[in-house]
Design an enzyme around this catalytic site. Structure first.
Site, PDB file in Angstrom:
ATOM      1  N   ARG A   1       8.515  71.622  60.935  1.00  0.00           N
ATOM      2  CA  ARG A   1       8.554  70.352  60.213  1.00  0.00           C
ATOM      3  C   ARG A   1       8.197  69.161  61.102  1.00  0.00           C
ATOM      4  O   ARG A   1       9.003  68.277  61.318  1.00  0.00           O
ATOM      5  CB  ARG A   1       9.921  70.091  59.586  1.00  0.00           C
ATOM      6  CG  ARG A   1      10.353  71.168  58.642  1.00  0.00           C
ATOM      7  CD  ARG A   1      11.594  70.761  57.859  1.00  0.00           C
ATOM      8  NE  ARG A   1      11.944  71.792  56.904  1.00  0.00           N
ATOM      9  CZ  ARG A   1      12.962  71.725  56.083  1.00  0.00           C
ATOM     10  NH1 ARG A   1      13.752  70.680  56.088  1.00  0.00           N
ATOM     11  NH2 ARG A   1      13.212  72.694  55.241  1.00  0.00           N
TER      12      ARG A   1
ATOM     13  N   ASP B   1      21.211  68.717  60.834  1.00  0.00           N
ATOM     14  CA  ASP B   1      20.177  68.987  59.837  1.00  0.00           C
ATOM     15  C   ASP B   1      18.800  68.663  60.414  1.00  0.00           C
ATOM     16  O   ASP B   1      18.148  69.525  60.997  1.00  0.00           O
ATOM     17  CB  ASP B   1      20.453  68.223  58.541  1.00  0.00           C
ATOM     18  CG  ASP B   1      19.553  68.696  57.408  1.00  0.00           C
ATOM     19  OD1 ASP B   1      19.228  69.899  57.390  1.00  0.00           O
ATOM     20  OD2 ASP B   1      19.162  67.888  56.572  1.00  0.00           O
TER      21      ASP B   1
END
Ligand SMILES: *[C@@H]1O[C@H](CO)[C@@H](O)[C@H](O)[C@H]1NC(C)=O
Length: 384
Positions: free
Chosen positions: A266, A210
């Site tokens: 991100r 993730d």
């Protein structure tokens, strides 16, 4: 022709001069290393006796975590990990999970030797815990990784964390020996949930299913510094989801990190909350470097952004066009561009308390200041 005696003297002289040159070069090199250290590193890495003063590290934080005085003192229990094995329900003495589950109060964890730990389930990190891997190469890899849940005053320093995998739900022994039922996890390297005063420093993180760091569900007062993030799609998520308003109070400092190569997006992505992103090195990005949604505030200050050669040059991404993005003193290379969304006059101060405050360095110095990001080499008899 020189006499034998003369030859001997000449050789001696040459040798003495060479040694003198080498010694002074060594000194120059050491001096240069110290000059290039950022404010956190300079605080403890200049101490050659750091092994006997491990607690000094806790006083070196800057940014929203603040100095970590709660983690140190005479009442700290030192725990040395000797066994890399893992059992989520009955951890053997000497293992990392045993340290977390058998001791309440302040604990300072070190490692006896180099070791690779594959966690059978995520590791629940207890409050008042320091994981200090300086001096050993410790990999947490190929299994569950770190979960800091409803904990405070945690330092994670000097770990390689990578190839973290999703985990099935199930029971795990947690802080205080309590058995907790964990839901499924996504495979993040470090997941911070409803926790505060967390300092994540000098870790090397990559290739997890993730993300590398997730800060969610009302977590705040966090400093993420000196880490090396690489080979990762989603690097760092700050803020749980678009409906979780409690993250409005989240405050995170992201400083002196090295992003790349091969990070896609991100770095960080933030929802609600405030992030001070300062003096980081961005070695390219895929989709974007810094992004957000739900009215977040991001002050990007004195970072070095090196755009990818062929790809997208824009640093920011704003899903809802509601973000407050400010760039100040940033340095742009390879045509990198930053879309500011606030008035030039908006200062967006972090409003640091005295123990959180630090001097921001010139963006032109970021290459040097992040040179030793990630796990440090700490030889037996020298400085880290
Ligand atoms: C740990 O794993 C890394 C690769 O992930 C390897 O390079 C290293 O040698 C391993 N160390 C030990 C002590 O097994």
């Amino acid at each position: 022709m020189l006499s034998r005696a003369m030859q001997g003297i000449t050789l001696c002289l040459i040798r003495a001069i060479s040694i003198a040159i080498l010694l002074s070069l060594g000194r120059v090199e050491a001096r240069r290393t110290v000059d290039n250290m950022n404010v956190i590193d300079k605080c403890w890495r200049t101490n050659p006796d750091w092994r006997r003063n491990r607690q000094q590290l806790a006083t070196c934080t800057v940014g929203f975590a603040g100095q970590m005085f709660n983690n140190i003192g005479d009442d700290v229990i030192n725990y040395k990990v000797t066994d890399p094995s893992d059992d989520p329900l009955s951890p053997r003495p000497g293992t990392l999970r045993h340290a977390m589950t058998s001791i309440t109060g302040k604990i300072w964890i070190t490692f006896k030797r180099h070791m690779n730990i594959t966690l059978a389930k995520p590791l629940l990190v207890s409050s008042l815990t320091t994981i200090d891997a300086r001096g050993a190469n410790v990999h947490i890899a190929n299994g569950g990784c770190l979960l800091i849940k409803k904990a405070n005053n945690v330092i994670i320093h000097g770990l390689y964390i990578h190839d973290c995998k999703p985990q099935e739900p199930g029971p795990v022994k947690g802080p205080g020996g309590e058995i907790m039922h964990l839901g499924p996890t996504d495979g993040d390297a470090i997941r911070v949930v409803s926790s505060s005063r967390i300092w994540i420093d000098h870790n090397t993180m990559y290739d997890s299913v993730d993300g590398l760091i997730d800060v969610t569900r009302g977590s705040t007062d966090i400093t993420i510094s000196n880490n090396w993030f690489r080979y990762q799609d989603k690097v760092m998520l700050l803020g749980h989801d678009d409906g979780f308003r409690r993250d409005q109070n989240m405050r995170v400092t992201v400083a002196f990190n090295h992003f790349g190569p091969n990070c896609v997006q991100r770095m960080p992505r933030i929802r609600f909350g405030y992030a001070h992103v300062v003096n980081n090195l961005y070695l390219g990005w895929g989709i974007y470097a810094i992004g957000g949604s739900m009215n977040p505030s991001i002050k990007s200050q004195a970072n070095l952004f090196i755009a990818p050669k062929g790809g997208n040059k824009e640093i920011t991404w704003d899903s809802g066009l509601t973000g407050n993005f400010k760039s100040i003193e940033d340095v742009f290379e390879n045509g990198a561009s930053f879309t500011t969304t606030v008035d030039a006059g908006a200062t967006m101060r972090p409003n640091y308390a005295p123990d959180q405050m630090f001097e921001v360095e010139d963006g032109m110095r970021v290459r040097d200041l992040t040179k030793s990001a990630g796990v440090l080499k700490c030889p037996k008899i020298a400085r880290c």
